[in-house]
Design a protein around this motif. Structure first.
Motif: not given
Length: 311
Positions: A68, A71, A73-74, A131
């Protein structure tokens, strides 16, 4: 046979063992298959029998966190506060007396280096339990089940023992008969976070060959596994010039560790070792050392320096 030798090692310390070991090729994404090694080389003792994996599941958690982050996302620098209500006891922030504030990536570091349960729980809340479960399916770990984080497992134990908190559990648990203790859900692979030794080495194989996600994510997991401070299990079985990146797990009567062992010549091996003892002590130095000894026997065989034949 090498399998009989391994079984004998565990029997000698009053335990039953499960082992799976396979070569891991050096290289980038897709290097080799994530099953047995070249020519089907493996050592397997109960490798397909389900077993609770306890804190070894933190490898999957940190892998999903790393994916993540890569990507976008975090933000790994995001700050998190570990307060009194988050403490589960044990190492790292889980045992702190005062509130602690740190980043998500430091939660991952503590979860892997000292198996910090509070850090793992807070990281799981940010990453998402569903997830992580989806990740197991994506990686083909179809016999791996994640029921929750460390708090979920602790609450399961408290509920079954009828304790309101850890202090009451510590008073009640020792008085329980052994057959009642063995029926706890956390010790039953059908009811708790569980996998098989073969699927755990598959996970490690995928991480070490950059096939479990973006190369940067896999590299972060490898780096964090190399930070583990516990050296009484796998590490104890190998010479000083052999490096071991690993993750331990412990439950009453269950001792386990999985990792990748790398030799100076560049050869490396994924190995998962589990020991179930007749007594339910959480600490048994002889059993812990046998995990390292069994891993060494298996890998010596794969390197052609041990006796016996694998199946």
């Amino acid at each position: 046979m090498v399998e009989e030798r391994i079984r004998g090692l565990f029997a000698g310390v009053g335990a039953e063992g499960q082992v799976h070991a396979v070569p891991v090729p050096a290289g980038g994404a897709g290097a080799g298959s994530a099953g047995a090694g070249p020519g089907g080389r493996e050592v397997a003792v109960g490798a397909d029998d389900p077993v609770p994996i306890a804190s070894i599941s933190k490898v999957l958690l940190v892998l999903e966190f790393a994916r993540q982050v890569v990507a976008g996302q975090l933000d790994p620098r995001e700050r998190v506060r570990v307060a009194a209500a988050d403490r589960l006891g044990g190492w790292g922030t889980a045992g702190c007396l005062d509130d602690v504030e740190l980043s998500l990536r430091d939660l991952a570091y503590f979860a892997m280096s000292v198996s910090d349960n509070s850090a793992a729980d807070l990281l799981l809340a940010r990453v998402g339990l569903d997830t992580v479960r989806l990740l197991t399916k994506e990686l083909g770990l179809n016999r791996t089940r994640i029921v929750g984080g460390p708090r979920a497992l602790l609450e399961s134990m408290l509920s079954e023992v009828g304790a309101r908190d850890e202090r009451e559990f510590a008073l009640r648990y020792p008085a329980l008969p052994d057959d009642r203790k063995r029926r706890l859900a956390v010790l039953d692979p059908r009811r708790t976070t569980a996998s098989t030794p073969r699927e755990i080495t598959r996970l490690l194989h995928l991480v070490w060959t950059d096939a479990a996600g973006p190369p940067q994510a896999c590299a972060l997991v490898r780096d964090l596994m190399s930070c583990q401070v516990f050296r009484h299990r796998l590490v104890s079985g190998f010479p000083d010039d052999v490096t071991v990146a690993a993750k331990t797990g412990t439950l009453p009567g269950l001792h386990m560790e999985a990792g990748v062992v790398r030799y100076p010549d560049g050869e490396q091996y994924a190995v998962a070792v589990f020991a179930r003892t007749r007594d339910l002590a959480a600490s048994r130095a002889t059993v812990d050392a046998t995990l390292g000894g069994a891993a060494r026997v298996a890998i010596d065989f794969l390197r052609g320096t041990g006796a016996g034949t694998s199946h």
